[in-house]
Design an enzyme around this catalytic site. Structure first.
Site, mmCIF file in Angstrom:
data_model
loop_
_atom_site.group_PDB
_atom_site.id
_atom_site.type_symbol
_atom_site.label_atom_id
_atom_site.label_comp_id
_atom_site.label_asym_id
_atom_site.label_seq_id
_atom_site.Cartn_x
_atom_site.Cartn_y
_atom_site.Cartn_z
ATOM 1 N N HIS A 1 0.821 -1.198 0.000
ATOM 2 C CA HIS A 1 0.000 0.000 0.000
ATOM 3 C C HIS A 1 0.865 1.262 0.000
ATOM 4 O O HIS A 1 1.810 1.371 0.768
ATOM 5 C CB HIS A 1 -0.923 0.014 1.220
ATOM 6 C CG HIS A 1 -2.138 0.865 1.044
ATOM 7 N ND1 HIS A 1 -2.080 2.240 1.027
ATOM 8 C CD2 HIS A 1 -3.439 0.542 0.860
ATOM 9 C CE1 HIS A 1 -3.292 2.730 0.848
ATOM 10 N NE2 HIS A 1 -4.143 1.725 0.746
ATOM 11 N N HIS B 1 9.412 14.440 8.574
ATOM 12 C CA HIS B 1 10.004 13.835 9.775
ATOM 13 C C HIS B 1 10.912 12.696 9.313
ATOM 14 O O HIS B 1 10.541 11.918 8.426
ATOM 15 C CB HIS B 1 8.891 13.305 10.668
ATOM 16 C CG HIS B 1 9.352 12.852 12.014
ATOM 17 N ND1 HIS B 1 10.014 11.645 12.207
ATOM 18 C CD2 HIS B 1 9.241 13.425 13.244
ATOM 19 C CE1 HIS B 1 10.282 11.507 13.495
ATOM 20 N NE2 HIS B 1 9.835 12.562 14.138
ATOM 21 N N PRO B 2 12.112 12.566 9.864
ATOM 22 C CA PRO B 2 13.069 11.581 9.331
ATOM 23 C C PRO B 2 12.612 10.127 9.400
ATOM 24 O O PRO B 2 13.028 9.313 8.573
ATOM 25 C CB PRO B 2 14.322 11.794 10.189
ATOM 26 C CG PRO B 2 13.849 12.538 11.400
ATOM 27 C CD PRO B 2 12.689 13.359 10.958
ATOM 28 N N GLY C 1 7.776 10.527 8.581
ATOM 29 C CA GLY C 1 7.297 11.101 7.337
ATOM 30 C C GLY C 1 6.358 12.268 7.547
ATOM 31 O O GLY C 1 6.677 13.242 8.242
#
Length: 313
Positions: free
Chosen positions: A82, A169-170, A173
């Site tokens: 997905h 965001h590392p 996400g």
């Protein structure tokens, strides 16, 4: 009368039940919230949690769920069928009882601001909550997924989040937060392992390719079978049985058949009633023909609640 909102967050974890349980506990930590359902899919590597809450607390429950997902899920190590952009990928608010869509939009915007403030996870708004008409469609926001999006936000201003960022965001996400009508997540598995067959069928039936209105579809592999994975965004315009028949006919043209179908999350009784009437070719069908509906309409005070308890597992 309580004013109820449904929230159906999707998370990029479909294999570790302990992680999903932690997210559920974070949601239930908010008084007044009821978790109705949870689904996990190993192939999609995704889970869907359905909860309802009064207007006053639904945002807090959603924000806590996003925070717990960010704490426990690292998208750098995530691979699944997905598409996704975040550990908490989508957080939609759906009006249930005594609430308007406009109020859900306001709740979505409040949730987005709070997610960035608390967890430093950037937010995109979609569907009715979209601030940019180009972002109403979730698939446009998710183009390129986490890996592609984190590169594009650095160079393309049109791809940057609505709140926070511009960089993702590392590990968590970004998250898409929206307001929408009730959506049915519906998958049809085919008696073939050839995913290209499912992709051709998906292209044929989805609205964006000129197929059925209010149908989003893609072809994936699930449990060794080709699957047409769909979101039905308005079952009153395009009922479930119409979608099933379209996929079945397309499968026959591809020299295969339908193996089974599945509902992810919950489905309104009305949608099943319409589908049953369609398959049975019931003339002049209306909800009042259903016994339980008629009982609810005519029940004295307290009887409806008693019937609901009686029918509970």
């Amino acid at each position: 009368m309580k004013r109820w909102i449904e929230c159906v967050p999707n998370f990029s974890e479909g294999r570790d039940a302990a992680v999903v349980e932690e997210i559920v506990r974070a949601i239930l930590g908010v008084p007044g919230v009821r978790v109705l359902d949870r689904e996990m899919d190993r192939d999609h590597h995704r889970s869907v949690i359905t909860f309802v809450a009064p207007v006053e607390v639904v945002v807090e429950a959603a924000v806590r769920a996003v925070g717990k997902a960010a704490e426990r899920i690292d998208l750098n190590r995530h691979r699944g069928e997905h598409p996704r952009i975040g550990a908490a990928d989508v957080v939609p608010f759906v009006p249930l009882e005594g609430v308007t869509m406009e109020e859900c939009v306001a709740l979505a915007h409040r949730a987005g601001e709070e997610i960035w403030k608390r967890w430093q996870i950037p937010v995109y708004y979609y569907e009715a909550a979209a601030r940019d008409p180009e972002r109403r469609a979730l698939e446009k926001i998710r183009r390129g997924q986490f890996e592609g999006l984190r590169q594009e936000v650095r160079t393309d201003p049109t791809r940057r989040p609505d709140v926070g960022g511009p960089e993702l965001h590392p590990t968590a996400g970004a998250v898409a937060v929206g307001a929408r009508k009730f959506l049915i997540a519906y998958n049809i598995n085919l008696e073939t392992g050839d995913v290209e067959v499912a992709r051709r069928i998906a292209r044929k039936i989805r609205a964006s390719s000129g197929g059925l209105p209010c149908v989003k579809a893609m072809g994936v592999t699930a449990a060794g079978r080709a699957q047409v994975s769909m979101n039905l965004t308005d079952f009153e315009q395009t009922p479930v049985h119409v979608v099933y028949e379209a996929v079945r006919r397309a499968a026959e043209q591809e020299a295969t058949t339908v193996a089974a179908s599945e509902i992810i999350g919950l489905i309104p009784a009305r949608a099943l009633q319409v589908a049953a009437a369609g398959f049975l070719r019931v003339e002049s069908f209306h909800p009042g023909l259903v016994l339980e509906n008629r009982l609810a309409e005519t029940a004295p005070s307290g009887l409806a609640e008693f019937l609901a308890q009686l029918a509970a597992p």
